[in-house]
Design an enzyme around this catalytic site. Structure first.
Site, PDB file in Angstrom:
ATOM      1  N   LEU A  94      -2.862   7.373  12.486  1.00 50.16           N
ATOM      2  CA  LEU A  94      -2.546   8.404  13.489  1.00 50.16           C
ATOM      3  C   LEU A  94      -3.594   9.507  13.560  1.00 50.16           C
ATOM      4  O   LEU A  94      -3.484  10.412  14.381  1.00 50.16           O
ATOM      5  CB  LEU A  94      -1.151   8.987  13.239  1.00 50.16           C
ATOM      6  CG  LEU A  94      -0.008   7.959  13.320  1.00 50.16           C
ATOM      7  CD1 LEU A  94       1.348   8.643  13.225  1.00 50.16           C
ATOM      8  CD2 LEU A  94      -0.080   7.113  14.582  1.00 50.16           C
ATOM      9  N   ASP A 100      -1.435  -2.337  12.806  1.00 53.39           N
ATOM     10  CA  ASP A 100      -2.737  -1.768  12.414  1.00 53.39           C
ATOM     11  C   ASP A 100      -3.331  -0.957  13.575  1.00 53.39           C
ATOM     12  O   ASP A 100      -4.529  -1.009  13.845  1.00 53.39           O
ATOM     13  CB  ASP A 100      -3.711  -2.851  11.944  1.00 53.39           C
ATOM     14  CG  ASP A 100      -4.938  -2.271  11.240  1.00 53.39           C
ATOM     15  OD1 ASP A 100      -4.942  -1.050  10.946  1.00 53.39           O
ATOM     16  OD2 ASP A 100      -5.891  -3.024  10.991  1.00 53.39           O
ATOM     17  N   HIS A 125      -9.534   4.756  18.648  1.00 52.85           N
ATOM     18  CA  HIS A 125     -10.916   5.243  18.641  1.00 52.85           C
ATOM     19  C   HIS A 125     -11.252   5.796  20.023  1.00 52.85           C
ATOM     20  O   HIS A 125     -10.748   5.314  21.029  1.00 52.85           O
ATOM     21  CB  HIS A 125     -11.897   4.119  18.310  1.00 52.85           C
ATOM     22  CG  HIS A 125     -11.845   3.691  16.878  1.00 52.85           C
ATOM     23  ND1 HIS A 125     -12.276   4.495  15.855  1.00 52.85           N
ATOM     24  CD2 HIS A 125     -11.382   2.566  16.299  1.00 52.85           C
ATOM     25  CE1 HIS A 125     -12.089   3.871  14.701  1.00 52.85           C
ATOM     26  NE2 HIS A 125     -11.539   2.695  14.939  1.00 52.85           N
ATOM     27  N   ASN A 183     -11.329  -4.935  11.545  1.00 49.91           N
ATOM     28  CA  ASN A 183     -11.478  -5.323  10.153  1.00 49.91           C
ATOM     29  C   ASN A 183     -10.098  -5.409   9.525  1.00 49.91           C
ATOM     30  O   ASN A 183      -9.404  -4.411   9.490  1.00 49.91           O
ATOM     31  CB  ASN A 183     -12.338  -4.280   9.420  1.00 49.91           C
ATOM     32  CG  ASN A 183     -12.755  -4.765   8.053  1.00 49.91           C
ATOM     33  OD1 ASN A 183     -12.487  -5.908   7.690  1.00 49.91           O
ATOM     34  ND2 ASN A 183     -13.371  -3.900   7.282  1.00 49.91           N
ATOM     35  N   ASP A 198      -6.096   2.114   2.259  1.00 47.82           N
ATOM     36  CA  ASP A 198      -6.467   1.316   3.437  1.00 47.82           C
ATOM     37  C   ASP A 198      -7.699   1.870   4.138  1.00 47.82           C
ATOM     38  O   ASP A 198      -7.833   3.076   4.322  1.00 47.82           O
ATOM     39  CB  ASP A 198      -5.324   1.269   4.441  1.00 47.82           C
ATOM     40  CG  ASP A 198      -5.641   0.331   5.590  1.00 47.82           C
ATOM     41  OD1 ASP A 198      -5.724  -0.874   5.343  1.00 47.82           O
ATOM     42  OD2 ASP A 198      -5.836   0.810   6.724  1.00 47.82           O
ATOM     43  N   HIS A 240      -5.777  -3.200   1.422  1.00 47.16           N
ATOM     44  CA  HIS A 240      -6.685  -3.806   2.406  1.00 47.16           C
ATOM     45  C   HIS A 240      -7.606  -4.701   1.591  1.00 47.16           C
ATOM     46  O   HIS A 240      -8.472  -4.205   0.879  1.00 47.16           O
ATOM     47  CB  HIS A 240      -7.445  -2.685   3.124  1.00 47.16           C
ATOM     48  CG  HIS A 240      -8.572  -3.156   3.994  1.00 47.16           C
ATOM     49  ND1 HIS A 240      -8.722  -2.739   5.287  1.00 47.16           N
ATOM     50  CD2 HIS A 240      -9.613  -3.993   3.764  1.00 47.16           C
ATOM     51  CE1 HIS A 240      -9.800  -3.299   5.811  1.00 47.16           C
ATOM     52  NE2 HIS A 240     -10.361  -4.057   4.902  1.00 47.16           N
TER      53      HIS A 240
END
Lengths: 431, 325
Positions: free
Chosen positions: A65, A307, A311, A280, A154, A181
């Site tokens: 977030l 996930d 961006h 990823n 992560d 991860h």
């Protein structure tokens, strides 16, 4: 709060293996009753949901977030709003914020921002190590006290096996999972997509499947050694699936998640250097997608998580090597999963609801995931009849980086309730 | 013409065999221009071309610049050496600025694979890829094809082996596409650490040993070994690389027939190639450089909308007495 009667929908509650046409009465923020033709108490608002699905609100164990630190891209409020629009009543926020969510004050900040926003519930995940630096164990106990539901580094894989072991052992006291991860950093270093034929053709550095599988194997061994609960994030390879399958047969305490994009897309989506296909772990191959689907069907992989990784548009407007990893997913997760998995005969509808609500809620010991009378009224009403086209410009998220733009999907949340309060109503203006 | 080129030349992978042949055929009349006392034709008079180099390059940039000047275009060289973090930003901003200046063509060299295609999608000007990351270097492959065609009279059926660092080589990828499309057989040979995984599936043969490649091939294209590969751990040492994978005179003596030797340059003598081989009678390395100018003239001419059948006429029209630079 005015009581609400959701009348005549197909009610699916995997927590009680309940699947039949029924009414759901919501009163005082709780589920008051579920049954065929409930009476109508005084002052109740009646919503006719015939033809729609009434299910426990969806639960997402893995979102980013970006608050604090990158509020231009997403905030707790905008992310929780996007979650509500996607049918999620609870999401778990990863700690790779700036500063890192690695102490009780930072965890408390997320909790307060979530309460202030009032959309979907946001449960913080604390960092495993101070500053996600992979060194010193963060104060897990205090973070749990402040509201953290799990810990994870992560975005920065736990390279040190000693740290992972320590975290799994220490977390047992607080009965929280350690989410990892899985990525062996020296193998993945510099890679931007799956190592395969497409990478060879595009001249892009690949991340081999083994980079994930080595860490999956390690984490499973450490969970076995410590008796701790390891949660494996966003599994992407068929090799990982086999490792988890064998570990579960041995009784290792492991849960695992998979994203809608890893269930539906392959490395071919990177053709043309499409940075919206850069994530990823990377998108893999057809055989991996098939294995992940079977694993989800069989329960080797427990649940779907988005996930969600927002961006800025101009960060993705770059050469493939230079663009950041990640895609948004909260507002497409259910539609993609329903279209591809239920209409594609991989899962039944109740199985999908279980893997997006009941099972993830149980994995992280969260409230929700049930329509049991007496439980908090975290409910979603789903329209499966109408198809819609993904238009990122209409997302409630602040970011638009979706690999599914332009896709025709079937399945969408029309009404989302959190604690009995309407937080998303597709039929009305924004509440 | 069915074989006309698209707006951009970003690689040989998207081209048809006809389009590749068109470029090679168009290059033929341009070869002669460079042999004249006054090396100029007016084909691109009034066109503005920007050579946009985000990576150091001497020979490719000079070759393009000669090609442009010999076609009478106006050229500007832009060398950008931004930090790694700013690369992408610089690229999109640079593209917009160039577009705003109403240029006709951009020749781009960039360290990121896909950068030329990225630019081509965002501007109306023609884009020519002068090397993008580890992806493609199409004009280099075209000059390799032209050189092989000069030498053998054909490409079809030739056996060509790329020797060395295929993994990091944009030349290798362009060569593979170009050679396969024109009907050659292609092999690669090098340490497995420097070959892309699953490269066989592109339709090429893999040789583990240089000696085997030499037995098989009609021509070798010896790829440059970047010395930083050793530091990155792909090979133990330059010394061992030369001993195991170097193209040496001793190894070539065992060839069943004389092998044509190519190298995209710049060479590391005594690393990937023996000086005696590079300077030997079967080396066509300098012919490659000469052909580079002709091929680039052909590409620029065709992208600018020039008609292939008029290349000869354009050449004649701009002979001695053409406009001064």
């Amino acid at each position: 709060m005015q009581p609400l009667l959701l009348k005549g929908g197909r009610v699916i509650d995997p927590s009680r293996s309940f699947d039949q046409t029924a009414d759901v009465l919501v009163q005082d923020g709780k589920i008051a009753a579920v049954g065929p033709t409930l009476g109508t108490p005084d002052g109740v608002e009646v919503r006719d949901v015939r033809g729609a699905i009434v299910a426990p609100g969806l639960v997402d164990l893995h979102v980013h977030l970006r608050e604090p630190g990158n509020e231009d891209v997403e905030t707790v409020a905008s992310g929780a709003r996007a979650a509500a629009a996607g049918g999620f009543t609870a999401v778990c926020a990863m700690p790779n914020t700036d500063p890192v969510t690695d102490n009780q004050a930072a965890v408390g900040f997320i909790v307060r921002q979530s309460l202030r926003a009032g959309w979907a519930r946001v449960h913080p995940i604390g960092a495993i190590s101070v500053g996600q630096q992979g060194g010193q164990l963060a104060e897990l106990g205090e973070m749990v006290g402040a509201g953290a539901v799990a810990v994870s580094d992560d975005g920065r894989p736990v390279a040190s096996s000693h740290l992972m072991r320590t975290a799994l052992e220490y977390a047992r006291t607080f009965d929280i999972p350690v989410a990892d991860h899985c990525e062996e950093p020296t193998l993945a270093s510099g890679g931007v997509m799956h190592e395969g034929l497409v990478a060879a053709r595009l001249g892009l550095k690949g991340i081999p499947a083994a980079a994930e599988e080595i860490m999956v194997a390690r984490d499973l061994l450490l969970a076995e050694l410590t008796g701790g609960h390891v949660h494996l994030c966003h599994m992407s390879t068929r090799g990982s699936v086999e490792l988890i399958r064998r570990a579960k047969e041995r009784g290792v305490r492991v849960t695992a998640e998979v994203t809608p994009h890893h269930l539906t897309l392959t490395d071919r989506a990177c053709e043309g250097y499409d940075t919206h296909a850069k994530m990823n772990p990377p998108l893999r191959e057809d055989a991996d997608v098939a294995a992940l689907r079977s694993a989800l069907q069989e329960g080797v992989i427990d649940c779907i998580a988005s996930d969600h990784a927002p961006h800025a548009y101009d960060a993705k407007e770059a050469a493939f090597d230079d663009a950041p990893f990640g895609v948004v997913g909260l507002e497409t997760a259910f539609g993609v999963a329903h279209t591809e998995l239920v209409q594609g005969d991989v899962l039944t509808l109740p199985e999908l609801v279980a893997r997006m609500s009941t099972i993830p809620a149980r994995a992280f010991h969260l409230p929700g995931g049930t329509l049991q009378p007496g439980a908090a009224a975290d409910i979603v009403v789903l329209d499966l009849a109408t198809s819609w086209t993904v238009d990122p410009a209409r997302f409630h998220s602040k970011s638009r980086n979706s690999p599914f733009a332009g896709r025709r999907l079937r399945g969408r949340a029309t009404l989302t309730l959190v604690g009995g309060k309407v937080v998303h109503d597709a039929g009305a203006a924004t509440p | 013409m069915t074989a006309a080129l698209d707006k951009d030349l970003v690689g040989l992978a998207p081209l048809s065999a006809e389009q590749i042949r068109l470029i090679l055929d168009t290059a033929e009349p341009f070869k002669e221009v460079s042999e004249r006392p006054i090396k100029k034709v007016p084909a691109l008079r009034g066109k503005t071309i920007v050579n946009l180099f985000f990576e150091a390059s001497t020979r490719t940039r000079i070759s393009f610049e000669f090609a442009e000047k010999r076609l009478s275009a106006d050229t500007v060289n832009v060398a950008v050496s931004g930090s790694a973090v700013q690369k992408g930003e610089t690229l999109v901003d640079t593209a917009r600025n160039l577009e705003a200046m109403r240029i006709d063509m951009v020749v781009i060299r960039h360290p990121s694979s896909g950068a030329a295609e990225f630019l081509g999608r965002r501007i109306r000007s023609n884009v020519v890829n002068a090397g993008d990351g580890k992806h493609e270097h199409p004009t280099q492959a075209l000059l390799d094809l032209l050189t092989l065609r000069d030498k053998f009279g054909r490409i079809e059926g030739l056996k060509v082996c790329l020797v060395g660092d295929v993994l990091h080589s944009r030349v290798a990828r362009s060569d593979i596409w170009g050679l396969l499309k024109l009907g050659a057989q292609v092999a690669v040979c090098g340490p497995r650490t420097l070959l892309p995984r699953r490269i066989e599936e592109l339709g090429v043969t893999v040789f583990e040993h240089v000696a085997d490649a030499i037995q098989w091939a009609d021509a070798l294209n010896v790829l440059r070994l970047q010395l930083e590969r050793m530091e990155a751990g792909f090979i133990p040492s330059v010394r061992e690389y030369y001993r195991v994978f170097g193209v040496t005179a001793e190894r070539l003596e065992k060839a069943p027939r004389p092998l044509t030797i190519m190298h995209p340059g710049p060479m590391n003598r005594g690393v990937e190639i023996d000086s005696r081989v590079a300077d030997g009678p079967h080396s066509v390395i300098l012919d490659q450089v000469t052909n580079g100018v002709a091929v680039r003239m052909a590409v620029l001419y065709l992208l600018a909308g020039g008609k292939p059948e008029l290349a000869d006429a354009a050449k004649r029209g701009g002979g001695p007495g053409g406009p001064p630079d």
